[in-house]
Structure formats: C-alpha cells, structure tokens
Design a protein around this motif. Structure first.
Motif, PDB file in Angstrom:
ATOM      1  N   UNK A  28       0.185 -21.412 -22.582  1.00 43.42           N
ATOM      2  CA  UNK A  28      -1.153 -21.351 -23.173  1.00 43.42           C
ATOM      3  C   UNK A  28      -1.872 -20.063 -22.787  1.00 43.42           C
ATOM      4  N   UNK A  29      -1.766 -19.664 -21.522  1.00 45.59           N
ATOM      5  CA  UNK A  29      -2.372 -18.411 -21.087  1.00 45.59           C
ATOM      6  C   UNK A  29      -1.797 -17.221 -21.852  1.00 45.59           C
ATOM      7  N   UNK A  30      -0.489 -17.247 -22.036  1.00 45.47           N
ATOM      8  CA  UNK A  30       0.179 -16.165 -22.777  1.00 45.47           C
ATOM      9  C   UNK A  30      -0.260 -16.146 -24.236  1.00 45.47           C
ATOM     10  N   UNK A 115      -9.306 -26.220 -21.358  1.00 40.67           N
ATOM     11  CA  UNK A 115      -9.700 -25.452 -20.176  1.00 40.67           C
ATOM     12  C   UNK A 115      -9.303 -23.987 -20.323  1.00 40.67           C
ATOM     13  N   UNK A 116      -8.138 -23.744 -20.895  1.00 42.48           N
ATOM     14  CA  UNK A 116      -7.688 -22.362 -21.126  1.00 42.48           C
ATOM     15  C   UNK A 116      -8.562 -21.682 -22.176  1.00 42.48           C
ATOM     16  N   UNK A 117      -8.974 -22.412 -23.192  1.00 42.89           N
ATOM     17  CA  UNK A 117      -9.882 -21.854 -24.209  1.00 42.89           C
ATOM     18  C   UNK A 117     -11.198 -21.408 -23.586  1.00 42.89           C
ATOM     19  N   UNK A 118     -11.681 -22.161 -22.593  1.00 38.92           N
ATOM     20  CA  UNK A 118     -12.911 -21.791 -21.898  1.00 38.92           C
ATOM     21  C   UNK A 118     -12.717 -20.489 -21.138  1.00 38.92           C
ATOM     22  N   UNK A 119     -11.551 -20.328 -20.523  1.00 38.46           N
ATOM     23  CA  UNK A 119     -11.259 -19.080 -19.813  1.00 38.46           C
ATOM     24  C   UNK A 119     -11.228 -17.910 -20.790  1.00 38.46           C
ATOM     25  N   UNK A 120     -10.653 -18.135 -21.963  1.00 37.17           N
ATOM     26  CA  UNK A 120     -10.585 -17.090 -22.986  1.00 37.17           C
ATOM     27  C   UNK A 120     -11.991 -16.625 -23.399  1.00 37.17           C
ATOM     28  N   UNK A 121     -12.915 -17.566 -23.554  1.00 41.38           N
ATOM     29  CA  UNK A 121     -14.286 -17.228 -23.984  1.00 41.38           C
ATOM     30  C   UNK A 121     -15.078 -16.576 -22.858  1.00 41.38           C
ATOM     31  N   UNK A 122     -14.764 -16.946 -21.625  1.00 46.81           N
ATOM     32  CA  UNK A 122     -15.331 -16.334 -20.412  1.00 46.81           C
ATOM     33  C   UNK A 122     -16.857 -16.327 -20.394  1.00 46.81           C
ATOM     34  N   UNK A 123     -17.452 -17.494 -20.596  1.00 46.49           N
ATOM     35  CA  UNK A 123     -18.888 -17.654 -20.386  1.00 46.49           C
ATOM     36  C   UNK A 123     -19.117 -17.807 -18.888  1.00 46.49           C
ATOM     37  N   UNK A 124     -19.965 -16.965 -18.322  1.00 48.79           N
ATOM     38  CA  UNK A 124     -20.061 -16.865 -16.865  1.00 48.79           C
ATOM     39  C   UNK A 124     -21.461 -17.204 -16.371  1.00 48.79           C
ATOM     40  N   UNK A 125     -21.506 -17.911 -15.235  1.00 49.43           N
ATOM     41  CA  UNK A 125     -22.755 -18.090 -14.494  1.00 49.43           C
ATOM     42  C   UNK A 125     -22.533 -17.615 -13.060  1.00 49.43           C
ATOM     43  N   UNK A 126     -23.608 -17.246 -12.391  1.00 50.38           N
ATOM     44  CA  UNK A 126     -23.579 -17.002 -10.956  1.00 50.38           C
ATOM     45  C   UNK A 126     -24.067 -18.267 -10.270  1.00 50.38           C
ATOM     46  N   UNK A 127     -23.222 -18.874  -9.443  1.00 49.37           N
ATOM     47  CA  UNK A 127     -23.581 -20.134  -8.789  1.00 49.37           C
ATOM     48  C   UNK A 127     -23.830 -19.929  -7.303  1.00 49.37           C
ATOM     49  N   UNK A 128     -24.729 -20.750  -6.761  1.00 50.12           N
ATOM     50  CA  UNK A 128     -24.967 -20.758  -5.321  1.00 50.12           C
ATOM     51  C   UNK A 128     -23.759 -21.321  -4.578  1.00 50.12           C
ATOM     52  N   UNK A 129     -23.649 -20.956  -3.310  1.00 54.12           N
ATOM     53  CA  UNK A 129     -22.600 -21.479  -2.429  1.00 54.12           C
ATOM     54  C   UNK A 129     -23.245 -21.928  -1.121  1.00 54.12           C
ATOM     55  N   UNK A 130     -22.831 -23.105  -0.640  1.00 47.70           N
ATOM     56  CA  UNK A 130     -23.359 -23.627   0.615  1.00 47.70           C
ATOM     57  C   UNK A 130     -22.585 -23.104   1.809  1.00 47.70           C
ATOM     58  N   UNK A 131     -23.283 -23.004   2.941  1.00 45.56           N
ATOM     59  CA  UNK A 131     -22.671 -22.576   4.203  1.00 45.56           C
ATOM     60  C   UNK A 131     -22.923 -23.665   5.237  1.00 45.56           C
ATOM     61  N   UNK A 132     -21.871 -24.307   5.710  1.00 43.44           N
ATOM     62  CA  UNK A 132     -21.996 -25.399   6.678  1.00 43.44           C
ATOM     63  C   UNK A 132     -21.388 -24.972   8.004  1.00 43.44           C
ATOM     64  N   UNK A 133     -22.199 -25.036   9.046  1.00 43.47           N
ATOM     65  CA  UNK A 133     -21.745 -24.622  10.374  1.00 43.47           C
ATOM     66  C   UNK A 133     -21.687 -25.803  11.328  1.00 43.47           C
ATOM     67  N   UNK A 134     -20.553 -25.929  12.004  1.00 46.27           N
ATOM     68  CA  UNK A 134     -20.410 -26.827  13.140  1.00 46.27           C
ATOM     69  C   UNK A 134     -20.393 -25.972  14.399  1.00 46.27           C
ATOM     70  N   UNK A 135     -20.169 -26.581  15.533  1.00 47.27           N
ATOM     71  CA  UNK A 135     -20.234 -25.828  16.791  1.00 47.27           C
ATOM     72  C   UNK A 135     -19.245 -24.666  16.815  1.00 47.27           C
ATOM     73  N   UNK A 136     -18.035 -24.889  16.285  1.00 51.34           N
ATOM     74  CA  UNK A 136     -16.998 -23.855  16.390  1.00 51.34           C
ATOM     75  C   UNK A 136     -16.411 -23.438  15.047  1.00 51.34           C
ATOM     76  N   UNK A 137     -17.103 -23.710  13.938  1.00 57.23           N
ATOM     77  CA  UNK A 137     -16.532 -23.375  12.638  1.00 57.23           C
ATOM     78  C   UNK A 137     -17.604 -23.173  11.585  1.00 57.23           C
TER      79      UNK A 137
END
Length: 302
Positions: A28-30, A115-137
């Motif tokens: 499909x990608x090809x 899903x491949x058709x969506x990649x072909x159209x390439x409609x893009x958003x910028x999304x937030x990303x969460x940062x979770x911190x534990x004591x050592x990670x």
C-alpha cells in the motif's frame, strides 16, 4: 535531510499481527508512492534507538506501525534525541495494536488501507507532549497517564494480552475486585487535595484503557492537561456506572473532579505505592511530577 519516511515496525504488536499484515502495508505504501525504509524492533524500547539513529541519518518523517506502546516509544525517542528540534519531526501511525487508544482522538481508522491514505494526504497538527518524572526517571507521553486503578489494570493487562481486545475487560474486572484504593496528596491548580482515591488521570488526548473516556477532554494542543480525580468510588457504584466510563459521562459523577493545569504533583500517602501507567505502559511507583511540552511533535491525523 532525507524526505522519505522511516517506518518503525513492532513484530509483537497486536498479538504478532505484523507478520500477517506487513506485506499488505508495504504494498500500500508503494502504491501510494510513499518512499520508505523500515526498521524492525527486536527488544523492549528498541524503537527509541531506531528513532535516534533515523533522525541522526537525516529522517524527519516517521511511521509507527504497532499499537500505543510502539507509538509511546517512538515519541520517547523523538523527545530524547538531541539532533533537531522535536517540532521538526512528523509522526504517522498505522495501527495494528491491541488498544489503539491514541488514534481514536484523531479519528484514524484501524483499517490499514485508510490509515495509509491519511499518510498520503499528510494533514498535520502540532500536539502537546507530557513529561512525567519519578525519583530516578523521566518519561514522555502523547496520550494519557495515571496512577491507581488504571495502573493496576495495566499491570494485569500485560499478563492477559494474549486474549486480544477482551483482555481490557478481564483486566478491568480484576481491578474492580482486587484494587485497594490509596490516599493521594495532589498539588494542582494552586490547591492541595488530599483524598482516598480510586485513580488520578492526566491526559492530552481523550481515550485510554481500550476506549474509555475518563477525562473532560478539550484539546490536544492547548498546553493543558485534562485531569480527572476519581475519589472513593465503591465497587457497586463503579459497576453501575460502567457505561459512563465509555461514553464520557463518568466525569459528572459526584465523586469525580476535573481540572485543567500545566503541571501537577501526586504524592501517595501509603507505604504500598500504586502503579503508574503512561500510554498504557507501566513505568514504576512513587511520587509523580508532571509538566507539559507545548506543540512538541507533528502528527499526521485525519
């Protein structure tokens, strides 16, 4: 810079569906003239290494082929590399996992061809990303994280994934029967809440746990977490309200509170620390500190 896509494929996703579906995906990608190279994961969190290498080589477009766990690791690879700004990277998803919760917010179908058709159209958003911190990670997340009942369910889910989508139901039932509520001290929105708690969820997107809607979702790019604090809800009460976990009305329950915030801190008040899950992946226990990276990664959506 390389303009083609780097595909990261997880052979273990969705009960090893990749072996059956990869030939169709590649074809499909090809057919859509989507130029690509591919890297297969061979061990836990290998996606992170593959992302680092791909970006260093000049790739800026990545396709995650797998489930929420594969995408989670791809995101962590992007957020931990130091070659380019994270907002220069574009991620698309071909879902073949068990839960596939992140795609539900952005209306990406589980049908591979669509899903491949969506990649072909390439409609893009910028999304937030969460940062979770534990004591050592430090862990990054693109969907929803939480502590308490949902962490317990994810722990059970890891042992039941061979049963496919029904594994979420089985894990949820186990949680209802055996999870012991924990008292949390929660620092949020300039206030301190100390309460016996079923769970506390904090999300960027809408769905978790195989399709449950448990936050008052607003926007995946507003720079805020949608936080849900489910207090001392009893077993019978939760069973009676089970449909509301999936239609989003659980947030209206008298023992549920919702907030919007850029950061929060959760301190378990018992010696037996509850599990913490991030995008459906267990990451540990302990004190949780969460912040947000606004519009951090580009995603291809419908």
């Amino acid at each position: 810079m390389i303009h083609s896509w780097f595909v990261i494929a997880n052979p273990t996703s969705g009960n090893k569906k990749l072996s059956k579906k990869w030939k169709d995906i590649a074809q499909l990608l090809t057919e859509k003239n989507i130029d690509f190279s591919v890297g297969y994961t061979t061990h836990s969190k290998h996606e992170i290494e593959l992302v680092h290498t791909a970006i260093q080589q000049g790739y800026r477009n990545i396709i995650s082929v797998g489930g929420d766990g594969t995408l989670h690791n791809v995101v962590n690879g992007i957020m931990t590399q130091r070659y380019v700004k994270t907002s220069e990277i574009t991620v698309a998803v071909i879902p073949i996992g068990t839960g596939n919760d992140w795609i539900k917010t952005h209306n990406i179908p589980i049908n591979i061809e669509k899903a491949v058709e969506i990649i072909e159209k390439k409609k893009i958003i910028l999304q937030d990303i969460g940062v979770l911190k534990l004591e050592n990670s430090t862990t990054y997340f693109n969907n929803i994280a939480g502590i308490g009942y949902d962490g317990y369910v994810v722990n059970k889910l890891n042992k039941l994934k061979r049963f496919g989508s029904i594994s979420y139901v089985l894990s949820g039932i186990a949680g209802l029967l055996f999870y012991k509520k924990t008292t949390f001290k929660i620092e949020i929105a300039n206030k301190i809440i100390e309460t016996k708690c079923l769970m506390t969820l904090f999300g960027i997107c809408k769905f978790s746990g195989g399709g449950m809607k448990m936050t008052d979702y607003k926007n995946a790019a507003d720079g805020l977490f949608d936080v849900t604090i489910a207090k001392n809800i009893g077993l019978l009460d939760l069973v009676f309200n089970l449909p509301k976990l999936y239609n989003g009305k659980i947030i209206n329950h008298k023992k549920v509170e919702t907030y919007l915030t850029k950061e929060l801190k959760i301190i378990p008040q018992t010696a037996d620390k509850p599990f913490i899950q991030v995008d459906g992946e267990l990451i540990g226990t302990g004190i949780v500190t969460v912040s947000i990276k606004e519009k951090a990664i580009k995603f291809v959506i419908r």
